[in-house]
Design a protein around this motif. Structure first.
Motif, mmCIF file in Angstrom:
data_model
loop_
_atom_site.group_PDB
_atom_site.id
_atom_site.type_symbol
_atom_site.label_atom_id
_atom_site.label_comp_id
_atom_site.label_asym_id
_atom_site.label_seq_id
_atom_site.Cartn_x
_atom_site.Cartn_y
_atom_site.Cartn_z
ATOM 1 N N ILE A 179 0.176 -1.653 -9.192
ATOM 2 C CA ILE A 179 -1.004 -1.003 -8.615
ATOM 3 C C ILE A 179 -0.896 0.404 -8.188
ATOM 4 C CG2 ILE A 179 -2.822 -1.395 -6.815
ATOM 5 C CD1 ILE A 179 -2.147 -4.451 -7.299
ATOM 6 N N ASN A 180 0.039 0.679 -7.661
ATOM 7 C CA ASN A 180 0.538 1.875 -6.814
ATOM 8 C C ASN A 180 0.469 2.951 -8.075
ATOM 9 O OD1 ASN A 180 2.929 3.828 -5.866
ATOM 10 N ND2 ASN A 180 1.248 3.706 -4.435
ATOM 11 N N ARG A 181 1.315 2.468 -8.874
ATOM 12 C CA ARG A 181 1.439 3.467 -10.256
ATOM 13 C C ARG A 181 0.012 3.667 -10.825
ATOM 14 N NH1 ARG A 181 2.580 3.518 -15.098
ATOM 15 N NH2 ARG A 181 1.983 1.219 -15.404
ATOM 16 N N ARG A 182 -0.776 2.988 -10.751
ATOM 17 C CA ARG A 182 -1.871 3.040 -11.322
ATOM 18 C C ARG A 182 -2.774 4.122 -10.349
ATOM 19 N NH1 ARG A 182 -4.209 -2.002 -14.628
ATOM 20 N NH2 ARG A 182 -2.200 -2.660 -15.703
ATOM 21 N N GLY A 183 -2.209 4.506 -9.200
ATOM 22 C CA GLY A 183 -3.012 5.406 -8.377
ATOM 23 C C GLY A 183 -3.635 4.787 -7.160
ATOM 24 N N THR A 184 -3.527 3.619 -6.611
ATOM 25 C CA THR A 184 -3.832 3.158 -5.475
ATOM 26 C C THR A 184 -2.812 3.240 -4.387
ATOM 27 O OG1 THR A 184 -5.344 1.604 -6.613
ATOM 28 C CG2 THR A 184 -4.980 1.319 -4.503
ATOM 29 N N THR A 185 -3.117 3.670 -3.467
ATOM 30 C CA THR A 185 -2.239 3.966 -2.038
ATOM 31 C C THR A 185 -2.247 2.346 -1.529
ATOM 32 O OG1 THR A 185 -3.002 6.044 -1.773
ATOM 33 C CG2 THR A 185 -1.681 5.086 -0.020
ATOM 34 N N VAL A 186 -1.011 2.205 -0.951
ATOM 35 C CA VAL A 186 -0.889 0.801 -0.477
ATOM 36 C C VAL A 186 -0.169 0.852 0.795
ATOM 37 C CG1 VAL A 186 0.462 -1.499 -1.056
ATOM 38 C CG2 VAL A 186 -0.309 0.054 -2.874
ATOM 39 N N LEU A 187 -0.707 0.104 1.747
ATOM 40 C CA LEU A 187 -0.273 0.035 2.997
ATOM 41 C C LEU A 187 0.235 -1.745 3.146
ATOM 42 C CD1 LEU A 187 0.657 0.740 5.894
ATOM 43 C CD2 LEU A 187 -1.715 0.371 6.562
ATOM 44 N N LEU A 188 1.602 -1.865 3.406
ATOM 45 C CA LEU A 188 2.098 -3.321 3.094
ATOM 46 C C LEU A 188 2.429 -3.758 4.275
ATOM 47 C CD1 LEU A 188 3.042 -5.495 1.136
ATOM 48 C CD2 LEU A 188 4.953 -4.140 0.870
ATOM 49 N N VAL A 189 2.111 -4.873 4.874
ATOM 50 C CA VAL A 189 2.491 -5.444 6.020
ATOM 51 C C VAL A 189 3.384 -6.578 5.695
ATOM 52 C CG1 VAL A 189 2.011 -7.196 7.758
ATOM 53 C CG2 VAL A 189 1.021 -5.182 7.795
ATOM 54 N N GLU A 190 4.765 -6.871 5.994
ATOM 55 C CA GLU A 190 5.704 -7.721 5.395
ATOM 56 C C GLU A 190 6.565 -8.220 6.551
ATOM 57 O OE1 GLU A 190 6.537 -9.959 3.345
ATOM 58 O OE2 GLU A 190 5.008 -9.549 1.839
ATOM 59 N N GLN A 191 7.135 -9.585 6.480
ATOM 60 C CA GLN A 191 8.133 -10.159 7.096
ATOM 61 C C GLN A 191 9.354 -10.075 6.380
ATOM 62 O OE1 GLN A 191 8.281 -13.269 9.919
ATOM 63 N NE2 GLN A 191 6.074 -13.475 9.646
ATOM 64 N N ASN A 192 9.037 -10.044 5.066
ATOM 65 C CA ASN A 192 10.020 -10.108 4.097
ATOM 66 C C ASN A 192 10.572 -8.737 4.036
ATOM 67 O OD1 ASN A 192 11.897 -10.160 1.878
ATOM 68 N ND2 ASN A 192 10.475 -11.615 0.663
ATOM 69 N N ALA A 193 11.438 -8.088 5.122
ATOM 70 C CA ALA A 193 11.671 -6.685 4.911
ATOM 71 C C ALA A 193 12.623 -6.262 4.106
ATOM 72 C CB ALA A 193 12.376 -6.587 6.492
ATOM 73 N N ASN A 194 13.315 -6.996 3.443
ATOM 74 C CA ASN A 194 14.108 -6.479 2.302
ATOM 75 C C ASN A 194 13.343 -6.245 1.288
ATOM 76 O OD1 ASN A 194 16.690 -6.132 1.035
ATOM 77 N ND2 ASN A 194 17.104 -8.477 0.692
ATOM 78 N N GLN A 195 12.701 -7.078 0.775
ATOM 79 C CA GLN A 195 11.656 -6.638 -0.528
ATOM 80 C C GLN A 195 10.933 -5.548 -0.206
ATOM 81 O OE1 GLN A 195 11.577 -7.978 -3.417
ATOM 82 N NE2 GLN A 195 12.636 -9.928 -3.443
ATOM 83 N N ALA A 196 10.175 -5.539 0.876
ATOM 84 C CA ALA A 196 9.111 -4.455 1.317
ATOM 85 C C ALA A 196 9.847 -3.205 1.124
ATOM 86 C CB ALA A 196 8.646 -4.795 2.477
ATOM 87 N N LEU A 197 11.035 -3.104 1.921
ATOM 88 C CA LEU A 197 11.839 -1.694 1.948
ATOM 89 C C LEU A 197 12.165 -1.252 0.625
ATOM 90 C CD1 LEU A 197 13.893 -2.373 5.307
ATOM 91 C CD2 LEU A 197 11.737 -0.885 5.135
ATOM 92 N N ARG A 198 12.603 -2.246 -0.533
ATOM 93 C CA ARG A 198 12.879 -1.718 -1.491
ATOM 94 C C ARG A 198 11.803 -1.144 -2.430
ATOM 95 N NH1 ARG A 198 17.933 -3.818 -3.057
ATOM 96 N NH2 ARG A 198 18.612 -5.073 -1.055
#
Lengths: 237, 386
Positions: A179-198
């Protein structure tokens, strides 16, 4: 700067949930907010989308001050959200749920529907099924697809991995990347920090209502403090 | 067990009907509607009455409570069934409509047809006035405040000398006769029991002309409510009912639409009030007790909140059963209560729920299923989360 949150304070009654939080999201980025339960991650998203009022501070979006704009108008301004707990309409079919996402827009949505179905083939298979009867992963896909139907400039995602099997989490995260590659900016809230930081370009670490760290996501992955607090001692890779 | 047997029997009965109806085209549907309306017009027949209501005046019963409850239930269904707002003070709007008729008709000598239009407008306005401060609340908080408003309206009427105080108002005018034409005493009219009936002459003794007026009001309310349900407004209501926060996130102006639901529901209640008031000639504040709000709500829930045929069936049963079992004397309320409890055990989603409502019910959301402990401070909401 597409989205700029400037020193916001938010209260639930007398309890301060956010104590002066500032976050910036630039166009085209994936930014993630990580933190423990109760740190205020969801509150930040709700405040951005207008479900929670600010006590003080400002939210700028696309150069405009939207701090006192009602939630439903922020959708038109370009803020889309897949809320905490997914917020699927249980009595509507998958297609109707998606069409609700385009409620604020006018015109023909068949092309947008097709796009959502291309992004989530699983939804296409279940397009006449009631939203409430779908599995957690499918509901998450539906929540994201529905938010995209509004053609947002920024997509707010609230714990998309919550309650999902690891395989599905992988899948959801790669879709977010797409989705981001197609041009949408993303603000992601996560507890799964490992995945989110990657996944993210930049990250903020939130502790009891305040930002305690902000850095490029890769750096935080290697930060000993962050590793100890959010990635678990055994997270070596 | 017998309960499961009844349950399966009901499903076996209802599902084919639903499927048949879904497969029907526009024209045959119109035909069915026409037949139903025609059937409703023939209902005040003595033979039907002797079976349906051997203990009380069937024609009077058809106008109120049966017709009145059905109209009120259709109105309350807009608020509860469509927008998912639990309103425990709906009787307030019935009262406002009834008092509009009484005040404008008796004191200002307005024409009945003018009063209908104005009465609907006044109750819609009262819906907005009561809704604007209360609709920032949700779930059970909203329910409690609306309950309060129902009482406020009744007690205000009781204490306002200009509208009769506790004695209410009497001598409320009947509608002017449209025509004194009567059905001729010939076949087929005599066989249908219509001979000599003056359907547009509004006199003291014959309830039938009022009943026909009520049928007309019900038909119009159904058309209005149905058209709304299938529109953008209806979709917004469905979204609000199922998840209010998510609806706001879709760009639905939730507050505005909740207010609209309140106003529209109120105006239908007001219409019922105007009709009731003009027929009964005298009204007192105690005609509008809390228990009437609860009864209409019970009709909506029993029938299948959100589905018009369902709520009509529910209202009919709630109005008719207590009259039909009058022979049980003082036990009838006990039996009636037991029947209601039994129904809620057997079919908690109502007798004829909509497909959508069934799915919501399974999820535990949708209107009264979602009575979470949520209050909102300003127009925004406190979620369960952080």
């Amino acid at each position: 700067m597409l989205l700029e949150i400037n020193d916001i304070h938010v209260h639930y009654g007398k309890i301060a949930a956010l104590k002066g939080v500032s976050v910036e999201v630039d166009e085209g980025e994936i930014v993630t907010l990580i933190g423990a339960n109760g740190a205020g991650k969801t509150t930040i998203l709700k405040t951005i989308s207008g479900l929670r009022p600010l006590s003080t501070g400002r939210i700028l979006f696309d150069g405009r001050d939207i701090s006192s704009m009602p939630g439903h108008k922020r959708v038109l301004a370009g803020i889309g959200q897949a809320p905490e707990g997914r917020g699927i309409f249980p009595g509507m079919t998958v297609t109707d749920n998606l069409l609700m996402g385009a409620y604020a827009r006018k015109g023909d949505f068949s092309k947008d529907l097709q796009e959502a179905f291309d992004l989530f083939p699983r939804l296409a298979e279940r397009k006449d099924q009631m939203g409430g009867t779908m599995s957690g992963g499918e509901q998450q896909m539906l929540a994201i697809g529905r938010a995209l139907m509004a053609k947002p400039k920024v997509l707010l995602l609230d714990e998309p991995s919550m309650g999902l099997a690891p395989m599905l989490v992988q899948q959801i995260f790669s879709i977010i990347e797409e989705i981001n590659r197609r041009g949408t900016t993303v603000l992601l809230v996560e507890q799964n920090a490992n995945q989110a930081l990657r996944l993210a370009h930049r990250a903020y670490v939130l502790e009891t209502g305040s930002i305690v760290k902000s850095a490029p996501a890769r750096e935080l992955l290697d930060d000993p403090q962050v590793r100890a607090a959010y990635l678990g001692a055994g997270a070596t890779d | 067990m017998t309960m499961t047997t009844i349950k399966t029997a009901w499903t076996a009965l209802a599902d084919p009907v639903r499927a048949w109806w879904a497969g029907l085209g526009r024209l045959p549907r119109m035909g069915v509607y026409a037949l139903l309306i025609f059937g409703a017009l023939l209902l005040p027949n003595d033979q039907i009455g002797s079976f349906m209501s051997p203990y009380s005046d069937w024609q009077g019963l058809l106008f109120f409570p049966i017709g009145g409850y059905i109209l009120l239930a259709i109105g309350l269904n807009v608020v509860v069934g469509q927008a998912g707002l639990l309103d425990l003070g709906y009787v307030a709007f019935f009262a406002v409509g009834a008092y509009s008729m009484a005040v404008l008709g008796k004191i200002y000598h307005w024409d009945f047809w003018e009063i209908i239009a104005v009465g609907i407008a006044v109750t819609a306005l009262s819906g907005v006035i009561l809704g604007a401060p209360t609709l920032r609340l949700r779930g059970d908080y909203l329910a409690i405040v609306t309950l309060g408003f129902g009482e406020i309206v009744r007690i205000t009427a009781q204490n306002t000398a200009a509208i009769g105080g506790p004695n209410g108002m009497n001598g409320i005018p009947h509608p002017p006769n449209l025509t004194t034409w009567a059905f001729p005493s010939a076949q087929p009219f005599s066989a249908l029991g219509l001979s000599g009936l003056t359907p547009f002459k509004y006199a003291e003794l014959d309830s039938r002309p009022y009943y026909y007026l009520m049928v007309l009001a019900i038909v119009l309310a159904i058309i209005f409510s149905k058209r709304l349900a299938n529109s953008r407004v209806g979709r917004a209501w469905a979204a609000i009912r199922e998840d209010e926060d998510a609806a706001e996130l879709m760009g639905v102006p939730t507050f505005k639409f909740k207010l609209a639901a309140f106003a529209i529901g109120a105006s239908i209640g007001g219409l019922a009030g105007v009709l009731y008031s003009t027929q009964t000639v005298s009204i007192i504040p105690d005609d509008f007790p809390f228990i009437l709000s609860a009864t209409i709500l019970a009709a909506v829930v029993l029938g299948g909140s959100g589905n018009i045929p369902g709520v009509m069936l529910g209202a009919f049963l709630i109005a008719w059963v207590p009259e039909r079992i009058r022979f049980l004397a003082e036990y009838r309320v006990l039996i009636f209560g037991a029947v209601l409890v039994l129904m809620m055990i057997l079919r908690p989603e109502g007798l004829l729920p909509s497909r959508m409502r069934k799915a919501e019910f399974a999820e535990g959301t949708g209107g009264m299923g979602s009575m979470g402990g949520e209050v909102s401070t300003s127009k925004k909401t406190v979620g369960a989360g952080e």
